[in-house]
Design an enzyme around this catalytic site. Structure first.
Site, PDB file in Angstrom:
ATOM      1  CB  SER A  60      -8.048   3.501   3.161  1.00 10.83           C
ATOM      2  OG  SER A  60      -7.257   2.591   4.101  1.00 10.83           O
ATOM      3  CE  LYS A  68      -4.122   2.028   2.857  1.00 10.60           C
ATOM      4  NZ  LYS A  68      -4.626   1.519   3.926  1.00 10.60           N
ATOM      5  CB  SER A  95      -8.097   0.305   5.782  1.00 16.76           C
ATOM      6  OG  SER A  95      -8.873   1.754   5.637  1.00 16.76           O
TER       7      SER A  95
HETATM    8  N1  GLN Z   1     -12.970   3.836   6.510  1.00 13.18           N
HETATM    9  C1  GLN Z   1     -12.325   3.827   7.706  1.00 13.18           C
HETATM   10  C2  GLN Z   1     -11.785   5.431   7.677  1.00 13.18           C
HETATM   11  O1  GLN Z   1     -12.174   5.998   6.888  1.00 13.18           O
HETATM   12  C3  GLN Z   1     -10.856   2.993   8.067  1.00 13.18           C
HETATM   13  C4  GLN Z   1     -10.085   3.468   7.374  1.00 13.18           C
HETATM   14  C5  GLN Z   1      -8.823   2.736   7.722  1.00 13.18           C
HETATM   15  O2  GLN Z   1      -8.901   1.669   8.522  1.00 13.18           O
HETATM   16  N2  GLN Z   1      -7.425   3.240   7.326  1.00 13.18           N
HETATM   17  O3  GLN Z   1     -11.311   5.831   8.686  1.00 13.18           O
END
Ligand code: GLN
Length: 469
Positions: free
Chosen positions: A153, A78, A177
């Site tokens: 994400s 990532k 994410s």
């Molecule tokens: N969707 C969650 C957020 O927007 C999780 C993001 C993540 O785990 N990096 O914060």
């Protein structure tokens, strides 16, 4: 090499040792794929030169008989993990042109066992999002249906695995994410216990939540990557010293489901039916399935968003046009440098979170929001531990819905935040949690089932996952 049928890392390693092909051939094959077949916008950059260099090293290690456990594993990372000499941007314009000065411990541990890092993968800017639509470099398409989001994400990481552009990827999980995109793309995603895998070299979003984890085709590969990356790292003072134990093996396990989750009105009926089928199957196999009450379901999203935005507002203070990345050409003095660089460099969602986080930490509001949310986090942790005293796992669907259309929720941040309802518990509590494929909807979209286990009990979690798969 024209074609390669990937099964798992152990098979690839054996084939290399048997001389069926070389790591360089394998690497060249995947480099070509990642370059020519990525119609999903998953890869932000393919590291052709350094990947072939690593592959050469793997071929030499095989000749000298010192083959690593991940020999020939072709892995993407990532775009929020540092890899020395390579660009890293957290999918943000603010880090344009920035090159990592050192390699994240998790990435280095993979390389040390013979893995080949082939590129960096698109994600939501600074890992903030659930659909990969918050990337400064465009959204990612779900390989199973290109009109849909891949989740986020770690959307690029999930799409790359689902499309077979590499064998596995690393993602990071602050509130879901890894697990949510894994579920949307039909793969396996693990968020380890907080402190189990070093965060050194991971670009911070919310430091008391963030964890790196593997995104793979199988539970077996997930476990191998986990074992290679886990363990204390002197570079991360929050990484645990606890040895990586085996955990107890049992014939029959206890799976607890949260009654409030099963009764949640937002739960898609097909996902609900599949989940109930899973529970019946576990019962038929002689496992214990118990319903427990968890009265905090509605408090998890507010608690998560107060605390993570607070931490993010502090972590992202370093991007100011002086220390890292771009400086606005409009800069005349210090205030205009900070103001313009941040205004131009950050996207909408990141700005929203910095402002929210700054607000909940500000004098006069700190006690009402930040301190309160810390207390709620403790209640959630205690309630989670209590459930896990009477059960081996908490089981739930990974997400309330399958993957949605690109653009469907982009102007409604709250509805996007609600996507995380089942995943944030493990981050608030710090427990390990994984998502594995559960089934398909009538439209052929993958769904995921999530297992959360006791802290540092990843090995037990993998056993649970094998029972479920
Ligand atoms: N969707 C969650 C957020 O927007 C999780 C993001 C993540 O785990 N990096 O914060």
């Amino acid at each position: 090499m024209e074609h390669y049928d990937f099964t798992n890392f152990s098979k690839t390693r054996e084939d290399l040792i048997d001389g069926k092909y070389s790591a360089q051939d394998l690497c060249a094959f995947y480099l070509k794929k990642a370059t020519n077949e990525d119609s999903y916008n998953a890869f932000l950059e393919v590291f052709s030169e350094s990947a072939l260099e690593l592959a050469k090293g793997v071929d030499e290690s095989i000749k000298s008989g010192s083959t690593g456990r991940l020999a020939g594993a072709i892995i993407g990372i990532k775009d929020n993990m540092c890899y020395a000499g390579h660009k890293v941007s957290a999918s943000s314009k603010i880090l344009e042109g920035f090159e990592s000065l050192f390699t994240a411990t998790a990435v280095q541990r993979l390389i040390d066992e013979g893995a080949i890092i082939i590129g960096r993968l698109n994600c939501d800017e600074f890992a903030m999002g659930s659909s990969n639509e918050n990337s400064a470099f465009g959204n990612v398409k779900n390989p199973l249906n290109e009109t849909l989001v891949p989740g986020g994400s770690s959307g690029g990481s999930a799409a790359a695995v689902a499309a077979g552009l590499c064998m596995a990827t690393l993602g990071s999980d602050t509130g879901g994410s890894i697990r949510q995109p894994a579920s949307f793309c039909g793969i396996v995603g693990l968020k380890p216990t907080y402190g189990r895998i070093s965060r050194s070299g991971l670009i911070a979003f919310a430091s008391s939540f963030d964890q790196i984890g593997p995104m793979t085709n199988s539970v077996e590969d997930s476990q191998l990557l986990y074992e290679v990356m886990a363990g204390h790292d002197p570079m991360d003072s929050t990484s645990a010293h606890k040895p990586i134990g085996e955990g107890a093996t049992k014939d029959k396990y206890t799976f607890a489901y949260l009654e409030e989750v099963s009764e949640s009105p937002g739960l898609n009926p097909e996902i609900k039916a599949q989940f109930e089928n899973k529970l019946s199957k576990l019962r038929e196999e002689g496992h214990n399935v118990i319903g427990v009450s968890f009265p905090y379901l509605d408090h998890m999203i507010p608690c998560y968003y107060v605390l993570t935005t607070a931490e993010a507002s502090s972590n992202l203070g370093r991007y100011d046009g002086v220390h890292y990345g771009v400086r606005s050409p409009q800069s005349e003095d210090i205030p205009s440098t900070y103001f313009n660089s941040r205004t131009e460099g950050f996207g909408e969602e990141v700005k929203r979170r910095i402002m929210l986080g700054t607000f909940v930490l500000s004098t006069g509001y700190y006690d009402a929001y930040y301190s309160k949310a810390q207390k709620v986090r403790r209640l959630i942790k205690d309630a989670t531990d209590k459930i896990l005293e009477g059960a081996d796992f908490i089981i739930s669907p990974t997400t309330p819905h399958p993957a949605f259309k690109i653009g469907a929720k982009s102007d409604d941040p709250i509805s996007l935040y609600l996507e995380d309802i089942f995943t944030v518990q493990a981050n608030l509590a710090g427990n390990p949690s994984l998502s594995i494929p559960m089934g398909q909807t009538s439209e052929g979209l993958p769904t995921g089932v999530q297992l959360t286990g006791g802290s540092f009990e990843e090995k037990v979690l993998f056993r649970g996952a094998k029972i479920l798969s």
